[in-house]
Design an enzyme around this catalytic site. Sequence first.
Site, PDB file in Angstrom:
ATOM      1  N   LYS A  49      31.404  36.929  44.295  1.00 42.29           N
ATOM      2  CA  LYS A  49      31.384  35.721  45.237  1.00 42.29           C
ATOM      3  C   LYS A  49      32.315  36.381  46.678  1.00 42.29           C
ATOM      4  O   LYS A  49      31.746  36.180  47.732  1.00 42.29           O
ATOM      5  CB  LYS A  49      32.472  34.545  44.728  1.00 42.29           C
ATOM      6  CG  LYS A  49      31.669  34.107  43.789  1.00 42.29           C
ATOM      7  CD  LYS A  49      32.262  32.784  42.963  1.00 42.29           C
ATOM      8  CE  LYS A  49      33.801  33.059  42.593  1.00 42.29           C
ATOM      9  NZ  LYS A  49      33.609  33.975  41.098  1.00 42.29           N
TER      10      LYS A  49
ATOM     11  N   ARG B  73      35.911  23.833  41.993  1.00 40.12           N
ATOM     12  CA  ARG B  73      35.770  24.487  40.690  1.00 40.12           C
ATOM     13  C   ARG B  73      35.640  23.329  39.662  1.00 40.12           C
ATOM     14  O   ARG B  73      35.497  23.696  38.518  1.00 40.12           O
ATOM     15  CB  ARG B  73      36.769  25.416  40.456  1.00 40.12           C
ATOM     16  CG  ARG B  73      36.416  27.030  40.619  1.00 40.12           C
ATOM     17  CD  ARG B  73      37.992  27.760  40.565  1.00 40.12           C
ATOM     18  NE  ARG B  73      37.960  28.814  39.956  1.00 40.12           N
ATOM     19  CZ  ARG B  73      38.057  29.951  40.545  1.00 40.12           C
ATOM     20  NH1 ARG B  73      37.959  29.925  41.907  1.00 40.12           N
ATOM     21  NH2 ARG B  73      37.836  31.126  39.946  1.00 40.12           N
TER      22      ARG B  73
ATOM     23  N   ARG C 188      37.679  46.863  39.012  1.00 43.10           N
ATOM     24  CA  ARG C 188      38.147  46.255  40.386  1.00 43.10           C
ATOM     25  C   ARG C 188      39.418  46.464  40.996  1.00 43.10           C
ATOM     26  O   ARG C 188      40.399  46.550  40.078  1.00 43.10           O
ATOM     27  CB  ARG C 188      38.026  44.682  40.432  1.00 43.10           C
ATOM     28  CG  ARG C 188      38.527  44.028  41.960  1.00 43.10           C
ATOM     29  CD  ARG C 188      38.181  42.639  41.942  1.00 43.10           C
ATOM     30  NE  ARG C 188      38.534  41.710  40.754  1.00 43.10           N
ATOM     31  CZ  ARG C 188      38.422  40.545  40.568  1.00 43.10           C
ATOM     32  NH1 ARG C 188      37.256  39.958  41.502  1.00 43.10           N
ATOM     33  NH2 ARG C 188      38.754  39.842  39.811  1.00 43.10           N
TER      34      ARG C 188
ATOM     35  N   ARG D  52      44.449  43.187  40.042  1.00 38.44           N
ATOM     36  CA  ARG D  52      44.869  41.580  39.662  1.00 38.44           C
ATOM     37  C   ARG D  52      45.630  41.514  38.292  1.00 38.44           C
ATOM     38  O   ARG D  52      44.856  42.059  37.296  1.00 38.44           O
ATOM     39  CB  ARG D  52      43.776  40.737  40.251  1.00 38.44           C
ATOM     40  CG  ARG D  52      43.313  40.473  41.423  1.00 38.44           C
ATOM     41  CD  ARG D  52      42.128  39.855  41.720  1.00 38.44           C
ATOM     42  NE  ARG D  52      41.961  38.723  40.927  1.00 38.44           N
ATOM     43  CZ  ARG D  52      40.690  37.867  41.111  1.00 38.44           C
ATOM     44  NH1 ARG D  52      39.967  38.052  42.053  1.00 38.44           N
ATOM     45  NH2 ARG D  52      40.789  36.955  40.356  1.00 38.44           N
TER      46      ARG D  52
ATOM     47  N   ARG E 242      38.729  33.149  31.597  1.00 33.58           N
ATOM     48  CA  ARG E 242      38.457  32.860  32.926  1.00 33.58           C
ATOM     49  C   ARG E 242      36.990  32.208  32.622  1.00 33.58           C
ATOM     50  O   ARG E 242      36.538  31.384  33.341  1.00 33.58           O
ATOM     51  CB  ARG E 242      38.671  33.633  34.000  1.00 33.58           C
ATOM     52  CG  ARG E 242      40.089  33.522  34.535  1.00 33.58           C
ATOM     53  CD  ARG E 242      40.604  34.945  35.422  1.00 33.58           C
ATOM     54  NE  ARG E 242      39.531  35.212  36.375  1.00 33.58           N
ATOM     55  CZ  ARG E 242      39.567  36.616  36.456  1.00 33.58           C
ATOM     56  NH1 ARG E 242      40.150  37.459  36.045  1.00 33.58           N
ATOM     57  NH2 ARG E 242      38.658  36.747  37.729  1.00 33.58           N
TER      58      ARG E 242
END
Length: 218
Positions: free
Chosen positions: A15, A89, A127, A160, A171
């Site tokens: 996203k 969400r 990431r 993160r 998640r």
Amino acid sequence: MTLICIFLGVPGSGKGTQANRISKQFGMAQLSTGDLFREALKNDPNGKLAKIVSAGDLVPDEMVLELVKRTLKSKGDYSKGIIFDGFPRTIKQADALKEIVREMGAKIQVILLELGLEKAIRRISGRRICSQCAMVYHLPNHLPKEEGICDHCGADLISRADDTEEKIKKRHHVYLESTLPLVGYYKNHLVRVDASQVPDDVYRNVEKCMKAMANDQT
Ligand code: AP5
Ligand code: MG
């Protein structure tokens, strides 16, 4: 009529990556609630919000809506439209957005980035994000020119706090429980894009959808 485009998809579906590129190409504002929360956490790294986000739980709807409304009032030029990345969400957030959209006289379109859990875990595990401008990288697929340094602003790259395999699974579960119902909610405004391809191919398909939406506006 202002276009409000929602990028929906499991954590790691791309996203942020796609919203960033599309917003630049189409001159649209990008509003990522995750980035806004991570920015807010810099001032309060041990507070309640930090605990919620690093645990992979959803921030309560009231807090999210307060943040979104405040940002829309204070921030920038929305004349070419807005891309929401990571919002809404929950059904409650979507209901509140419906009201915002009505007040703005805008129109909603949704792009659903479809990706399986295994690939999402691989992507998120590699990431790195910029500690200042939130630009997204991946080791080894999308490397910065200089190791550990953001190409755009020169700040350090970091991982993160919610990017461990355990938190990614959490998640993903939260997504299935609270966010997946939005696919039905938006069924008349939603386009599906296969997010498992390389970034440029995903981009080409997202771009096609955006152009079709822009033509629909005229
Ligand atoms: P948020 O920041 O929104 O995280 P997320 O939805 O879990 O999504 P991610 O940012 O993890 O993934 P992405 O889809 O953006 O993928 P990316 O482009 O980075 O939210 C974080 C937290 O904030 C939530 O858990 C919650 O606590 C809170 N929060 C935020 N919004 C909220 C809301 N509305 N309500 C309640 N709470 C909220 O890509 C991932 C990696 O893959 C990158 O390294 C990238 O380089 C790489 N990559 C991307 N595309 C490709 C590709 N096609 N091929 C190979 N690699 C790729
Ligand atoms: Mg993101």
